[in-house]
Design an enzyme around this catalytic site. Structure first.
Site, PDB file in Angstrom:
ATOM      1  N   SER A 269      16.569 -13.791 -25.331  1.00  0.00           N
ATOM      2  CA  SER A 269      15.709 -14.922 -25.691  1.00  0.00           C
ATOM      3  C   SER A 269      15.933 -15.398 -27.121  1.00  0.00           C
ATOM      4  O   SER A 269      15.749 -16.585 -27.409  1.00  0.00           O
ATOM      5  CB  SER A 269      14.233 -14.536 -25.502  1.00  0.00           C
ATOM      6  OG  SER A 269      13.968 -14.236 -24.149  1.00  0.00           O
ATOM      7  N   HIS A 334      11.621 -14.322 -29.605  1.00  0.00           N
ATOM      8  CA  HIS A 334      11.568 -15.724 -29.213  1.00  0.00           C
ATOM      9  C   HIS A 334      11.311 -16.615 -30.428  1.00  0.00           C
ATOM     10  O   HIS A 334      11.995 -17.626 -30.633  1.00  0.00           O
ATOM     11  CB  HIS A 334      10.446 -15.941 -28.194  1.00  0.00           C
ATOM     12  CG  HIS A 334      10.598 -15.169 -26.920  1.00  0.00           C
ATOM     13  ND1 HIS A 334      10.469 -13.797 -26.863  1.00  0.00           N
ATOM     14  CD2 HIS A 334      10.860 -15.586 -25.656  1.00  0.00           C
ATOM     15  CE1 HIS A 334      10.634 -13.400 -25.603  1.00  0.00           C
ATOM     16  NE2 HIS A 334      10.876 -14.462 -24.857  1.00  0.00           N
TER      17      HIS A 334
END
Length: 395
Positions: A269, A334
């Site tokens: 991610s 993220h």
């Protein structure tokens, strides 16, 4: 050195002619050539000498480069072209000043827009689609369309995605579990997973990108990588996009080691959010120039999907259904990937075919990233012991 070039005179020389002989000459040959064209050493080459150069040295002015050169000529009040800009044009390298000149002279281009070209093959239609998906101005789109080649192919994102799928399939078969694999002790024993207890094994700061929590995370990352990463790699090249992706991956694991010190990390991610946030920020900043269809709807859909994935990661981190299994993977990768994309990635995407090394902002970003890297290294060496962090026993 400046060429006082007349645009009308240039228009007469559009036939395909060889250019490589000039661009790749050594320095002594260049000096001899310009001495012959400028015997009085005035620093200028007259239009007559320039046309003679075109005729006798077989310069190739393909349609896209001819348009660029005409735009440069028309953008200057005196109709002059800088020698350095001419060489950068012919060698497919464009400086920031060259880009500004092109922007000023863009309205002088008379050729039809790229969408109006007919009789294109399947691959060329795909290249045109990529150009309109990624690039914000018609001049850049035509430049990319005419100079695009299959070599080197966009293999980085494809290889990363294939390896991620293979690794996931292997662990799925071995564990007989396809969702929430992190609740299986054998999964966390993998030498690829980043775990704070194994942070001395440096490769784990990168290799965690090949492991995924479950089918839902893998599917989301693979879909975004292929839909956004492959077109970006086609336009900006394997070096720039691989640098951006790996910078997001490294920033993700280092950020987790600083802000969520007890948590492991899995999934790509960090790299995916670096690519996506850079592309979305570039679209927003060049909203009027982007010609991708349904861009507002697609922007909203992308933001909703990315936010949902972050929400899922936050829930997984703080509300694990099996608390006894230990801390679940962190969501900070993220966020740090998005920061890398908005900073480093946005500069890369806005510098299409420009030299990053000549831009001060690029070196500021590199210095900031190196500073963060050094801080994270010292943090991982000393902070855990000084702060008395209770690290879960490594599996």
């Amino acid at each position: 050195m400046v060429f006082p070039v007349n645009a009308t005179a240039l228009c007469r020389y559009t036939a395909p002619l060889r250019l490589d002989s000039l661009v790749h000459r050594d320095q002594s040959s260049l000096e001899l050539l310009f001495f012959q064209l400028d015997p009085e050493n005035t620093g200028f080459i007259a239009v007559e000498n320039f046309t003679s150069l075109v005729e006798h040295h077989e310069l190739q002015l393909d349609p896209s480069k001819l348009d660029m050169l005409l735009a440069l000529v028309q953008s200057n009040e005196e109709g002059q072209v800088c020698y350095q800009e001419l060489i950068e044009l012919m060698s497919s390298k464009r400086s920031s000043s060259f880009r500004r000149a092109i922007a000023n002279g863009r309205r002088t281009l008379q050729r039809e827009i790229l969408l109006d070209e007919t009789g294109l093959g399947l691959y060329k239609r795909f290249v045109r689609y990529v150009a309109y998906e990624i690039l914000p101005c018609e001049t850049d789109r035509r430049w990319y369309f005419h100079q695009n080649r299959l070599c080197p192919p966009p293999v980085f994102i494809a290889i990363v995605t294939i390896v991620q799928i293979i690794v996931f399939m292997c662990y799925g078969i071995m564990l007989n579990k396809w969702v929430l694999q992190t609740y299986q002790p054998d999964f966390m024993k993998s030498p690829l997973v980043y775990h704070p207890g194994h942070r001395a094994q440096v490769w784990r700061f990168f290799s965690y990108m090949f492991m995924h929590v479950g089918l839902e995370q893998l599917g989301f990352n693979a879909l975004l990588q292929l839909m956004i990463g492959v077109p970006l790699e086609m336009v900006h090249g394997i070096l720039r996009i691989s640098l951006l992706y790996m910078a997001g991956v490294l920033a993700g694991s280092l950020t987790v080691s600083i802000t969520d010190m007890r948590a492991p990390v899995v999934g790509g991610s960090g790299g995916v959010y670096a690519l996506c946030s850079a592309h979305l920020a570039n679209v927003v900043m060049n909203w009027a120039g982007m010609r991708c269809p349904y861009k507002l709807l697609r922007m909203i859909l992308a933001l909703v999907c990315m936010s949902s994935e972050v929400g899922r990661a936050v829930w997984l981190r703080f509300s694990p259904p099996l608390p006894s299994s230990g801390p679940q993977p962190s969501f900070m990768a993220h966020l740090s990937g998005a920061v890398v994309g908005i900073s480093m990635g946005l500069l890369i995407l806005r510098s299409y075919e420009e030299s990053l090394q000549k831009q001060c902002s690029w070196w500021v970003i590199i210095f900031s990233f190196i500073t963060f890297l050094l801080f994270a290294i010292f943090w991982n060496i000393f902070a855990y012991e000084l702060l008395g962090v209770q690290i879960p026993p490594p599996p």
